[in-house]
Design an enzyme around this catalytic site. Structure first.
Site, short mmCIF file in Angstrom:
data_model
loop_
_atom_site.label_atom_id
_atom_site.label_comp_id
_atom_site.label_asym_id
_atom_site.label_seq_id
_atom_site.Cartn_x
_atom_site.Cartn_y
_atom_site.Cartn_z
N GLY A 17 0.58 -1.41 0.06
CA GLY A 17 -0.14 -0.11 -0.10
C GLY A 17 0.80 1.45 0.04
CE1 TYR A 158 -8.24 4.48 9.25
CE2 TYR A 158 -9.65 6.00 8.27
CZ TYR A 158 -8.68 5.18 8.12
OH TYR A 158 -7.53 5.39 7.20
N1 LIG Z 1 -5.72 3.81 1.37
C1 LIG Z 1 -6.41 4.87 1.74
O1 LIG Z 1 -7.39 5.32 0.94
C2 LIG Z 1 -5.97 5.56 2.90
C3 LIG Z 1 -6.70 6.89 3.09
C4 LIG Z 1 -6.49 7.69 4.03
C5 LIG Z 1 -5.44 7.21 5.02
N2 LIG Z 1 -4.85 6.12 4.88
C6 LIG Z 1 -3.72 5.75 6.04
O2 LIG Z 1 -2.76 5.41 5.06
C7 LIG Z 1 -1.98 4.44 5.87
C8 LIG Z 1 -1.70 3.44 4.89
O3 LIG Z 1 -2.84 2.77 4.36
P1 LIG Z 1 -2.97 1.59 3.44
O4 LIG Z 1 -4.09 1.94 2.42
O5 LIG Z 1 -1.66 1.66 2.80
O6 LIG Z 1 -3.11 0.25 4.17
P2 LIG Z 1 -2.90 -1.17 4.00
O7 LIG Z 1 -3.84 -1.97 4.75
O8 LIG Z 1 -2.87 -1.56 2.79
O9 LIG Z 1 -1.35 -1.42 4.46
C9 LIG Z 1 -0.95 -1.15 5.97
C10 LIG Z 1 0.19 -1.59 6.40
O10 LIG Z 1 0.20 -1.45 7.72
C11 LIG Z 1 0.76 -2.78 8.25
N3 LIG Z 1 0.20 -2.98 9.73
C12 LIG Z 1 -0.91 -3.02 10.27
N4 LIG Z 1 -0.96 -3.04 11.64
C13 LIG Z 1 0.64 -3.05 11.90
C14 LIG Z 1 1.22 -3.19 13.05
N5 LIG Z 1 0.44 -3.32 14.34
N6 LIG Z 1 2.41 -2.83 13.11
C15 LIG Z 1 2.89 -2.60 11.95
N7 LIG Z 1 2.60 -2.50 10.77
C16 LIG Z 1 1.18 -2.85 10.75
C17 LIG Z 1 0.12 -3.74 7.46
O11 LIG Z 1 0.82 -5.06 7.74
C18 LIG Z 1 0.17 -3.31 6.03
O12 LIG Z 1 1.47 -3.58 5.43
C19 LIG Z 1 -2.88 4.21 6.96
O13 LIG Z 1 -2.69 4.68 8.21
C20 LIG Z 1 -4.24 4.41 6.72
O14 LIG Z 1 -5.20 4.83 7.45
C21 LIG Z 1 -5.17 5.36 4.02
#
Ligand SMILES: NC(=O)c1ccc[n+]([C@@H]2O[C@H](COP(=O)([O-])OP(=O)(O)OC[C@H]3O[C@@H](n4cnc5c(N)ncnc54)[C@H](O)[C@@H]3O)[C@@H](O)[C@H]2O)c1
Length: 261
Positions: A17, A158
């Site tokens: 991601g 969230y």
């Molecule tokens: N994708 C979106 O649309 C979006 C939008 C706004 C904010 N975000 C934020 O961006 C960040 C990344 O999102 P993403 O979409 O890439 O998420 P994702 O779920 O695709 O990837 C998240 C990663 O975090 C890791 N992770 C989860 N729990 C963990 C822990 N306890 N310790 C270490 N690593 C851990 C997972 O293994 C994964 O590799 C997050 O904080 C999310 O809330 C995402």
């Protein structure tokens, strides 16, 4: 090519991601990257790919909710690379539920990652940056969300966690500035970006097929599409680089106009 040359950057949640896109971007612009995650297989594959491309990369198994794990990650990074210039507090989880149906267990699990994780990372990065001051100043980048700016009826926990990240970022930015620490602290607020998190979220929702669900979410953004991980990685790169040397306590909204409405 060298916008973050010689900087050492830790990215949490780096295996897939937005974290994976950020480490690729930072490494391609000259940083040594530390990939921290609990998904070891994907993280190690990415570590190898970055090394094969000629950049410095280290994968470390790391749980953001554990203070011991943070201490070990920081120690390992300083032992290998000598300092920490950039911390990207990216790891995060989402859960959707009506408020009266959400369990305390799920609420606490989400907070332990989205809020405790950001707090612990910030605390230990500041300690490390004080002990080994980065030559160009430090940068802490916290992944909040559009959900830290506006509410969603099904995303209360969230929303609370990402709103917390937004204001915690400003508090720490002020503290660092007023304490004379050369550490900038900013938050990024992505709209929906096509990552495993969003794919899983859409999969879990009732109704239509994936293509129809994707189109529905895309239409919530005035630009008419869901974002790409690189849309956010470019923001991470800017805040990590000294191009943003006058930017602290700021909210970088990258959302295709979602919150402009
Ligand atoms: N994708 C979106 O649309 C979006 C939008 C706004 C904010 N975000 C934020 O961006 C960040 C990344 O999102 P993403 O979409 O890439 O998420 P994702 O779920 O695709 O990837 C998240 C990663 O975090 C890791 N992770 C989860 N729990 C963990 C822990 N306890 N310790 C270490 N690593 C851990 C997972 O293994 C994964 O590799 C997050 O904080 C999310 O809330 C995402």
């Amino acid at each position: 090519m060298n916008r973050v040359a010689d900087k050492v950057a830790i990215v949490t949640g780096a295996s897939v991601g937005l974290g994976a896109a950020s480490v690729r971007m930072l490494a391609s612009e000259g940083a040594a990257v530390v990939l921290a995650d609990i998904k070891d297989k994907e993280g190690q594959e990415l570590e190898r790919a970055i090394q094969l491309a000629g950049a410095k990369a280290l994968y470390v198994h790391h749980d953001v909710a554990s203070e011991e794990s943070w201490k070990a990650l920081i120690e390992r990074t300083v032992a290998q690379f000598g300092q920490i210039d950039v911390l990207v507090n990216n790891a995060g989880v989402a859960a959707s539920a009506a408020p009266e149906e959400q369990t305390l267990e799920q609420w606490r699990w989400l907070m332990s990652i989205n809020l405790d994780g950001v707090f612990l990372g910030t605390k230990h990065a500041i300690l490390a940056m004080k002990a080994h001051p980065p030559s160009g100043g430090g940068s802490i980048i916290n992944l909040s969300s559009i959900e830290g700016l506006v509410g969603d009826p099904q995303l209360g926990a969230y929303n609370a966690s990402k709103g917390g990240v937004r204001l915690y970022t400003k508090s720490v930015a002020l503290y660092c500035a007023k304490a004379g620490l050369d550490i900038r602290v900013n938050s990024i607020h992505p709209g929906y970006i096509w990552t495993p998190m969003v794919k899983n979220y859409l999969r879990s929702r009732d109704g239509q097929d994936m293509a129809a669900k994707r189109a529905e979410v895309a239409a919530m953004h005035p630009v008419g599409r869901i974002g790409d991980p690189d849309d956010i990685a470019f923001g991470v790169l800017y805040l990590a680089s000294s191009e943003s040397k006058f930017v602290t306590g700021a909210e970088l909204v990258i959302d295709g106009g979602y919150t402009a409405q």
